[in-house]
Design an enzyme around this catalytic site. Structure first.
Site, PDB file in Angstrom:
ATOM      1  N   ARG A   1      32.370  39.086  39.578  1.00  0.00           N
ATOM      2  CA  ARG A   1      32.772  37.565  39.680  1.00  0.00           C
ATOM      3  C   ARG A   1      32.811  38.033  41.281  1.00  0.00           C
ATOM      4  O   ARG A   1      31.128  38.578  41.964  1.00  0.00           O
ATOM      5  CB  ARG A   1      34.110  38.148  39.867  1.00  0.00           C
ATOM      6  CG  ARG A   1      34.523  39.479  40.318  1.00  0.00           C
ATOM      7  CD  ARG A   1      36.152  39.854  40.324  1.00  0.00           C
ATOM      8  NE  ARG A   1      36.212  40.707  41.902  1.00  0.00           N
ATOM      9  CZ  ARG A   1      37.875  41.223  42.254  1.00  0.00           C
ATOM     10  NH1 ARG A   1      38.774  41.707  41.124  1.00  0.00           N
ATOM     11  NH2 ARG A   1      37.750  42.095  42.778  1.00  0.00           N
TER      12      ARG A   1
ATOM     13  N   ASN B   1      40.173  33.675  46.110  1.00  0.00           N
ATOM     14  CA  ASN B   1      40.946  35.891  46.626  1.00  0.00           C
ATOM     15  C   ASN B   1      39.837  36.455  47.326  1.00  0.00           C
ATOM     16  O   ASN B   1      38.362  36.306  47.128  1.00  0.00           O
ATOM     17  CB  ASN B   1      40.526  35.802  44.910  1.00  0.00           C
ATOM     18  CG  ASN B   1      41.907  37.390  44.489  1.00  0.00           C
ATOM     19  OD1 ASN B   1      42.580  37.197  44.907  1.00  0.00           O
ATOM     20  ND2 ASN B   1      40.423  38.140  44.508  1.00  0.00           N
ATOM     21  N   GLU B   2      40.144  36.835  48.054  1.00  0.00           N
ATOM     22  CA  GLU B   2      39.753  38.172  48.658  1.00  0.00           C
ATOM     23  C   GLU B   2      38.235  37.554  48.937  1.00  0.00           C
ATOM     24  O   GLU B   2      37.249  37.878  48.712  1.00  0.00           O
ATOM     25  CB  GLU B   2      39.263  39.057  47.665  1.00  0.00           C
ATOM     26  CG  GLU B   2      40.646  39.580  48.205  1.00  0.00           C
ATOM     27  CD  GLU B   2      40.458  41.290  47.984  1.00  0.00           C
ATOM     28  OE1 GLU B   2      39.347  41.450  47.280  1.00  0.00           O
ATOM     29  OE2 GLU B   2      41.690  41.942  47.732  1.00  0.00           O
TER      30      GLU B   2
ATOM     31  N   GLU C   1      48.717  42.158  47.515  1.00  0.00           N
ATOM     32  CA  GLU C   1      48.352  42.824  46.296  1.00  0.00           C
ATOM     33  C   GLU C   1      48.772  44.246  46.819  1.00  0.00           C
ATOM     34  O   GLU C   1      48.013  44.054  48.052  1.00  0.00           O
ATOM     35  CB  GLU C   1      46.684  42.507  45.804  1.00  0.00           C
ATOM     36  CG  GLU C   1      46.463  41.492  45.147  1.00  0.00           C
ATOM     37  CD  GLU C   1      44.978  41.374  45.330  1.00  0.00           C
ATOM     38  OE1 GLU C   1      44.359  42.879  45.156  1.00  0.00           O
ATOM     39  OE2 GLU C   1      44.295  40.171  45.423  1.00  0.00           O
TER      40      GLU C   1
ATOM     41  N   TRP D   1      38.879  51.764  41.744  1.00  0.00           N
ATOM     42  CA  TRP D   1      37.244  52.075  42.316  1.00  0.00           C
ATOM     43  C   TRP D   1      37.019  52.657  43.704  1.00  0.00           C
ATOM     44  O   TRP D   1      36.217  52.754  43.795  1.00  0.00           O
ATOM     45  CB  TRP D   1      37.651  50.765  42.999  1.00  0.00           C
ATOM     46  CG  TRP D   1      38.660  50.130  43.677  1.00  0.00           C
ATOM     47  CD1 TRP D   1      39.977  48.711  43.001  1.00  0.00           C
ATOM     48  CD2 TRP D   1      39.552  50.015  45.184  1.00  0.00           C
ATOM     49  NE1 TRP D   1      41.012  49.081  44.357  1.00  0.00           N
ATOM     50  CE2 TRP D   1      40.457  49.529  45.162  1.00  0.00           C
ATOM     51  CE3 TRP D   1      38.662  50.975  45.869  1.00  0.00           C
ATOM     52  CZ2 TRP D   1      41.296  49.608  46.137  1.00  0.00           C
ATOM     53  CZ3 TRP D   1      39.874  51.237  46.680  1.00  0.00           C
ATOM     54  CH2 TRP D   1      40.728  50.146  47.301  1.00  0.00           C
TER      55      TRP D   1
ATOM     56  N   GLU E   1      39.165  46.272  34.496  1.00  0.00           N
ATOM     57  CA  GLU E   1      40.027  47.005  35.254  1.00  0.00           C
ATOM     58  C   GLU E   1      40.842  47.883  34.950  1.00  0.00           C
ATOM     59  O   GLU E   1      42.499  47.682  35.080  1.00  0.00           O
ATOM     60  CB  GLU E   1      40.876  46.094  36.444  1.00  0.00           C
ATOM     61  CG  GLU E   1      39.470  45.666  38.353  1.00  0.00           C
ATOM     62  CD  GLU E   1      39.730  44.338  38.928  1.00  0.00           C
ATOM     63  OE1 GLU E   1      40.605  43.210  38.394  1.00  0.00           O
ATOM     64  OE2 GLU E   1      39.528  45.001  39.549  1.00  0.00           O
ATOM     65  N   LYS E   2      40.487  47.547  33.330  1.00  0.00           N
ATOM     66  CA  LYS E   2      41.759  48.344  32.389  1.00  0.00           C
ATOM     67  C   LYS E   2      42.384  49.807  32.994  1.00  0.00           C
ATOM     68  O   LYS E   2      43.177  50.442  32.728  1.00  0.00           O
ATOM     69  CB  LYS E   2      40.838  48.619  31.700  1.00  0.00           C
ATOM     70  CG  LYS E   2      39.481  49.514  31.468  1.00  0.00           C
ATOM     71  CD  LYS E   2      39.464  49.181  29.832  1.00  0.00           C
ATOM     72  CE  LYS E   2      37.728  49.771  29.331  1.00  0.00           C
ATOM     73  NZ  LYS E   2      36.807  48.966  30.417  1.00  0.00           N
ATOM     74  N   PHE E   3      41.430  50.787  33.813  1.00  0.00           N
ATOM     75  CA  PHE E   3      42.021  51.773  34.502  1.00  0.00           C
ATOM     76  C   PHE E   3      42.310  51.622  35.487  1.00  0.00           C
ATOM     77  O   PHE E   3      43.408  52.528  36.912  1.00  0.00           O
ATOM     78  CB  PHE E   3      40.795  52.686  34.146  1.00  0.00           C
ATOM     79  CG  PHE E   3      40.448  53.169  33.099  1.00  0.00           C
ATOM     80  CD1 PHE E   3      41.103  53.502  32.047  1.00  0.00           C
ATOM     81  CD2 PHE E   3      39.412  53.186  32.422  1.00  0.00           C
ATOM     82  CE1 PHE E   3      41.324  53.825  31.025  1.00  0.00           C
ATOM     83  CE2 PHE E   3      38.588  53.580  31.212  1.00  0.00           C
ATOM     84  CZ  PHE E   3      39.632  53.302  30.681  1.00  0.00           C
ATOM     85  N   HIS E   4      42.597  50.492  36.131  1.00  0.00           N
ATOM     86  CA  HIS E   4      43.746  50.247  38.108  1.00  0.00           C
ATOM     87  C   HIS E   4      45.173  49.358  37.144  1.00  0.00           C
ATOM     88  O   HIS E   4      45.385  49.203  35.759  1.00  0.00           O
ATOM     89  CB  HIS E   4      43.303  49.242  38.422  1.00  0.00           C
ATOM     90  CG  HIS E   4      43.416  49.015  39.278  1.00  0.00           C
ATOM     91  ND1 HIS E   4      44.257  48.269  39.619  1.00  0.00           N
ATOM     92  CD2 HIS E   4      43.612  48.266  40.525  1.00  0.00           C
ATOM     93  CE1 HIS E   4      45.183  48.064  40.477  1.00  0.00           C
ATOM     94  NE2 HIS E   4      44.034  47.908  41.551  1.00  0.00           N
TER      95      HIS E   4
END
Ligand code: GLA
Length: 662
Positions: free
Chosen positions: A122, A160-161, A313, A321, A361-364
């Site tokens: 991204r 975003n950011e 956020e 991360w 980001e499935k483990f976020h």
């Protein structure tokens, strides 16, 4: 809608309307539409009143160049609206669709080695690409035309950011134009950059490049200007989209989310271009100073916002991360959320609503984790939502005031963080954290300020380190002290001018005079783990060979090459600290100077790990420890969270919080 923000613009109060915004990024394009209905049910149950939509939806909204697919977003906007949930609508421009990179490779940025940043992750956009900007403006225009007056819309969120750099060819062209605006002539540029050294004199603008990979050190002022330019280019991208959405919805505030203490954007300049200042904040749950880290970012954001701000956020549980990603122990999410509210947040939001099952980001964590509504994370989110709803009306819009300002500035950071300096160990965020921690642990509330701001309202101004200072800033500091203010300055401050040219004498003469320093002979940086013995404490990181003039020496170096020379000195209300004292010593020093300047802690006698903050006439008391504590709070209050009356003394359990109203 009334304009509640700065300069007659709409502000955060237009979106909150007396409630604390609670919710987060919602990326439902990952889920079948049945799940959306379940989501909205759970949101209502959890007290969610705000979702941020569309942050990464560009490929879904524009699957092929120029094609628009708004149907799904129409249905989603309606669904959340029917359920009383407001929408922070994002322009999707931080993650261009794959077709853009394939059809227009000029939209992809290059790193300093010339490598392309490809799609597949991204934020693979070049701020300088005319093609990217054209597509970004077009999708923003259509999005704003379609939803600009939608009743669910409460705020616009641009991109975003913002955090990208580009060393490519199109960027080389915009860099040259930026430099032409700044310097006018090549002669002026050559002088500012000191190109007489190492045969770098430029004879044609076309010879100038972004500071790409070079055999040895790049020109420091070229690097500094490249950072200034990058911040400005990203700001241009932001402003272009902001102006489009403002045209379609003049009463709706606009924001973009900062990363905490992020080097890539001059956040003072950016904040002035926003209606709402927002930040993303992810302290490490295992970090013993996580709460202080949070407080620092919250103080900085509140100061940039000049009032209430938005926590755009945070994570309900672990991030994905860090090397090892720890969950938040029971109660920590609530504690850190209320800490943000104590320090001025009127919005407590998360990345993201529902934890992803696929993708990077499935483990976020999400507000609803893989364990679903039975999971502890969601249960705690739900409890927090109810509590924020309970206190919202009495909290929102209130301001906190501080008597101390810590100065921080991006140009000083950019110039001071380069190679070729006396010590690579000196890292500005580390120094800033050490000084802020000393004040935080002394229970003194601090604002942050830019060195050119009007500082006259503060009793005490603290400069942990500002390697580069403009003449205006130096004159301002001198005038501040002459006007009765107390100033404490850390080492390596006032060394360079705006072009990163070392000031004669190694430190600006006006500052040397202010502190009573006759000669600054040499810097003596310290190795990791090395200490400089001083009277009453040990210094770390740095030491200096200083000859005092008419200063009073507060503490001297003991032993070694600097034996007997001043380590900490003062001339009346101007203090200079030539090393980084160990934490206890820095705290004692600052607490002493603050007391002398008439600054009081928020409460006296607070136990360690207990934080107290005033917001208007509310008193927030937060126990960052795992052990229960008793806190003396002279007076009679009503605890807005517990509903109980409190007189003179308060019990707080592990991670307990009280919000006391008079
Ligand atoms: C940032 C981004 C989010 C997400 C989180 C993860 O804040 O804005 O999209 O990637 O990090 O912590």
């Amino acid at each position: 809608m009334s304009a509640t923000g700065v300069d007659g613009r709409p502000g955060l109060a237009d979106a909150t309307r007396g409630r604390i915004l609670f919710g987060g990024d919602y990326n439902p394009e990952q889920w079948p539409e049945e799940t959306w209905h379940e989501d909205v049910r759970l949101m209502r149950e959890a007290g969610v009143n705000s979702v941020t939509l569309g942050v990464f939806s560009w490929a879904k909204l524009e699957p092929r160049p120029g094609v628009r697919e708004f149907g799904w977003l129409d249905r989603l906007m309606e669904l959340v609206h029917e359920n009383g949930i407001g929408v922070v609508l994002a322009t999707p421009t931080s993650s261009p669709p794959p077709w853009m990179g394939r059809l227009h490779p000029d939209t992809l940025p290059r790193d300093e080695d010339g490598r392309t940043e490809w799609w597949g992750g991204r934020q693979h956009f070049s701020h300088s690409s005319a093609t990217y900007r054209r597509y970004a403006a077009a999708i923003t225009e259509d999005l704003a035309a379609r939803y600009g007056s939608h009743p669910a819309l409460t705020m616009w969120h641009i991109n975003n950011e913002y955090c990208t750099y580009d060393w490519g060819d199109e960027a080389a062209g915009t860099f040259r134009r930026w430099l032409q605006d700044r310097y006018g002539t090549l002669d002026a540029l050559n002088t500012a950059w000191g190109t007489a050294f190492w045969s770098q004199g430029y004879g044609d603008w076309q010879e100038i490049l972004p500071p790409r990979h070079a055999h040895y050190l790049n020109n420091p002022t070229q690097v500094l200007d490249f950072k200034r330019y990058t911040s400005d280019m990203l700001l241009e991208c932001y402003a272009a989209e902001r102006d489009i959405v403002r045209r379609h919805s003049p009463g709706i505030p606009v924001t973009t989310n900062f990363m905490p203490l992020w080097a890539g954007q001059d956040a003072w300049t950016w904040a002035r271009q926003e209606d709402v200042v927002s930040v993303d904040l992810y302290p490490d749950p295992r970090d013993p100073f996580g709460a202080q880290d949070g407080a620092l970012v919250q103080d900085l954001t509140r100061s940039q916002a000049r009032g209430p701000w938005m926590l755009m956020e945070q994570a309900a549980g672990p991030v994905n991360w860090r090397g090892v990603n720890h969950p938040k122990p029971r109660g920590l999410n609530r504690l850190w959320s209320l800490q943000a509210v104590a320090r001025g947040a009127d919005a407590v939001c998360y990345f993201q609503w529902r934890q992803s099952r696929q993708g990077a980001e499935k483990f976020h964590s999400g507000m609803v984790g893989h364990a679903g509504k039975q999971g502890r994370t969601y249960q705690e989110v739900r409890q927090l939502g109810a509590e924020l709803a309970r206190i919202g009306a009495e909290v929102t819009g209130r301001r906190s005031s501080a008597e101390v300002a810590v100065l921080h500035e991006w140009n000083a950071w950019w110039a001071g963080a380069q190679d070729g300096r006396p010590s690579r160990e000196v890292d500005l965020p580390r120094v800033l954290r050490a000084w802020h921690r000393a004040l935080w642990e002394s229970h003194v509330t601090t604002d942050f300020a830019h060195p050119e701001h009007d500082l006259s309202g503060y009793r005490l101004v603290v400069v942990p380190q500002l390697y580069l200072l403009t003449d205006t800033a130096i004159d301002g500091l001198v005038a501040y002290v002459r006007g009765g203010g107390t100033l404490v300055c850390g080492f390596l401050t006032g060394i360079a001018d705006e072009d990163d040219r070392v000031r004669p004498g190694g430190m600006d003469a006006r500052l040397r005079e202010l502190f009573g320093i006759r000669v600054l002979h040499e810097w003596w940086p310290l190795d990791p783990g090395e200490h400089a013995e001083c009277e009453g404490f040990r210094g770390t990181l740095w030491s200096e060979e200083i000859e005092a003039g008419d200063a009073e020496t507060h503490s001297r170096y003991k032993g070694g090459e600097l034996d007997g020379l001043p380590a900490v000195l003062r001339r009346e209300r101007a203090w200079y600290v030539s090393t980084l004292p160990e934490p206890d010593a820095l705290r004692a020093l600052l607490a002493g100077v603050a007391a002398e300047a008439g600054v009081r802690p928020v409460l006296d006698g607070l136990p360690a790990r207990v934080e107290a903050v005033r917001r208007g006439d509310l008193l927030f008391v937060l126990n960052h420890g795992r052990e229960p504590v008793t806190v003396a709070v002279p007076g009679t209050y009503r605890d807005l969270l517990g509903g109980r009356p409190v007189t003179d003394s308060l019990e707080l359990g592990r991670y307990g919080v009280a919000v006391l109203a008079p």
